[in-house]
Design a protein around this motif. Structure first.
Motif, PDB file in Angstrom:
ATOM      1  N   HIS A   1       0.839  -1.204   0.000  1.00 36.44           N
ATOM      2  CA  HIS A   1       0.000   0.000   0.000  1.00 36.44           C
ATOM      3  C   HIS A   1       0.869   1.246   0.000  1.00 36.44           C
ATOM      4  O   HIS A   1       2.070   1.194   0.241  1.00 36.44           O
ATOM      5  CB  HIS A   1      -1.023  -0.033   1.144  1.00 36.44           C
ATOM      6  N   ASP A   2       0.247   2.366  -0.298  1.00 37.00           N
ATOM      7  CA  ASP A   2       0.995   3.591  -0.594  1.00 37.00           C
ATOM      8  C   ASP A   2       1.440   4.280   0.691  1.00 37.00           C
ATOM      9  O   ASP A   2       0.912   5.333   1.067  1.00 37.00           O
ATOM     10  CB  ASP A   2       0.113   4.527  -1.432  1.00 37.00           C
ATOM     11  N   ALA A   3       2.442   3.704   1.353  1.00 35.55           N
ATOM     12  CA  ALA A   3       2.890   4.217   2.649  1.00 35.55           C
ATOM     13  C   ALA A   3       4.307   4.775   2.618  1.00 35.55           C
ATOM     14  O   ALA A   3       4.818   5.189   3.664  1.00 35.55           O
ATOM     15  CB  ALA A   3       2.814   3.104   3.692  1.00 35.55           C
ATOM     16  N   PHE A   4       4.942   4.797   1.441  1.00 41.21           N
ATOM     17  CA  PHE A   4       6.368   5.138   1.400  1.00 41.21           C
ATOM     18  C   PHE A   4       6.683   6.364   0.535  1.00 41.21           C
ATOM     19  O   PHE A   4       7.817   6.545   0.103  1.00 41.21           O
ATOM     20  CB  PHE A   4       7.171   3.916   0.925  1.00 41.21           C
ATOM     21  N   GLN A   5       5.679   7.215   0.304  1.00 34.49           N
ATOM     22  CA  GLN A   5       5.917   8.415  -0.493  1.00 34.49           C
ATOM     23  C   GLN A   5       6.924   9.354   0.175  1.00 34.49           C
ATOM     24  O   GLN A   5       7.805   9.898  -0.486  1.00 34.49           O
ATOM     25  CB  GLN A   5       4.605   9.155  -0.741  1.00 34.49           C
ATOM     26  N   TYR A   6       6.819   9.538   1.485  1.00 33.64           N
ATOM     27  CA  TYR A   6       7.753  10.432   2.188  1.00 33.64           C
ATOM     28  C   TYR A   6       9.156   9.831   2.173  1.00 33.64           C
ATOM     29  O   TYR A   6      10.143  10.557   2.004  1.00 33.64           O
ATOM     30  CB  TYR A   6       7.299  10.651   3.634  1.00 33.64           C
TER      31      TYR A   6
END
Length: 325
Positions: A210-215
């Motif tokens: 899931h999209d949790a690593f953008q930062y």
């Protein structure tokens, strides 16, 4: 003393002994069920929702606060459903530390409905968020702000200020601990940058559940090439979504993709199999630190473990993180 007298004496002691044992057992049971130990009642009662915030708060507050973390390691905050005990904990709190940006919707709703006079601090919302498009024109703030160690340092300072406001007499201790922790986070930030740079440029692409690593990606120069679901694990990917991700992985040619500790890995395993690509042997810590004794049982260890997993799976050269005092 004759035989009859001795018999009576033994008989008289039996009820006394029974009462003593009952009190002893009752005392042990009460001690196990109540986490508050003698002397802690006078300390500020601090409640943290996520395991990441709880870890940072404990580092800053030390022995000068009584900290209760609601979520346990490995629990997914996106889908967590509060229980009655959570309400009681929140009602007794002097300060509630939560992430915000709707990371923990169930607990935020309960927190706003609970009684008590606790101060509430959205620790994650002190960081300016990335805005993510959920589709159909809906743009929402990304709550996974701790993905950058620099952001985590900003969160630490917010926790420090919240604790000082709650207990001004402990200002010096909170300030000193926060200073030490932010110094460690600064070193961690530099180390992660160095580690990611060892990955061949074409391989610096991350595909996760899931999209949790953008930062993390923005801070350390690694592209988020694809995710199975969006920023919330409440989403359920369709067969079409899975197919698109498989096609994308085949096209970009990354050497590995990644599962996460708080999400069932079954679907991402299917993606890896259909794309004919390796699933990294270790899962990434996304929304929670690891269980006690694991390689990710603190924020710093979690970030180190994730970086090692990413670097080794994508062809880089990992060097262990060592704090310089």
């Amino acid at each position: 003393m004759n035989a009859i007298t001795r018999s009576k004496a033994r008989f008289c002691w039996r009820p006394v002994l029974a009462v003593f044992l009952a009190l002893l057992v009752d005392g042990c049971a009460t001690g196990n069920s109540n986490p508050t130990t003698p002397g802690t009642e006078s300390k500020p009662q601090v409640v943290a929702t996520s395991t990441i915030i709880a870890d940072l708060a404990q580092e800053v507050g030390g022995e000068d606060i009584q900290l209760t973390g609601i979520l346990k390691p490995g629990t997914d905050p996106h889908v967590y459903e509060p229980v009655p005990a959570d309400s009681r904990v929140l009602e007794k709190a002097d300060l509630i530390l939560y992430n915000g940006y709707n990371l923990e919707p169930g607990l935020i709703k309960l927190m706003n409905a609970a009684g008590g006079n606790a101060r509430k601090l959205a620790v994650g919302e002190v960081v300016k968020p990335l805005q993510l498009d959920k589709g159909q024109g809906e743009v929402v703030p990304d709550p996974h702000v701790w993905g950058s160690a620099e952001n985590a340092a900003t969160m630490v300072n917010a926790i420090r200020d919240g604790l000082i406001e709650l207990s001004p007499k402990d200002r010096e201790k909170y300030t000193q601990r926060a200073l030490e922790l932010t110094g460690e986070l600064k070193q961690l930030h530099s180390w992660i940058n160095q580690q990611i740079q060892t990955i061949p440029p074409n391989n610096r692409q991350l595909v996760t559940t899931h999209d949790a690593f953008q930062y993390y990606g923005r801070a350390y120069g690694i592209a988020i090439a694809g995710t199975l679901i969006g920023i919330s694990t409440e989403e359920q990917p369709s067969a079409q979504t899975v197919k698109r991700l498989v096609d994308s992985i085949k096209k970009i040619g990354v050497p590995a993709i990644f599962a996460e500790t708080t999400i069932n890995p079954a679907l991402i395993k299917t993606v890896a199999q259909e794309a004919g690509i390796k699933l990294a042997s270790n899962e990434l810590y996304s929304d929670s630190i690891g269980a006690k004794g694991s390689d990710g049982d603190s924020y710093i260890k979690m970030m180190e473990a994730n970086t090692r997993t990413i670097v080794e799976a994508l062809g880089g050269k990992y060097t262990p993180f060592q704090l310089k005092k």
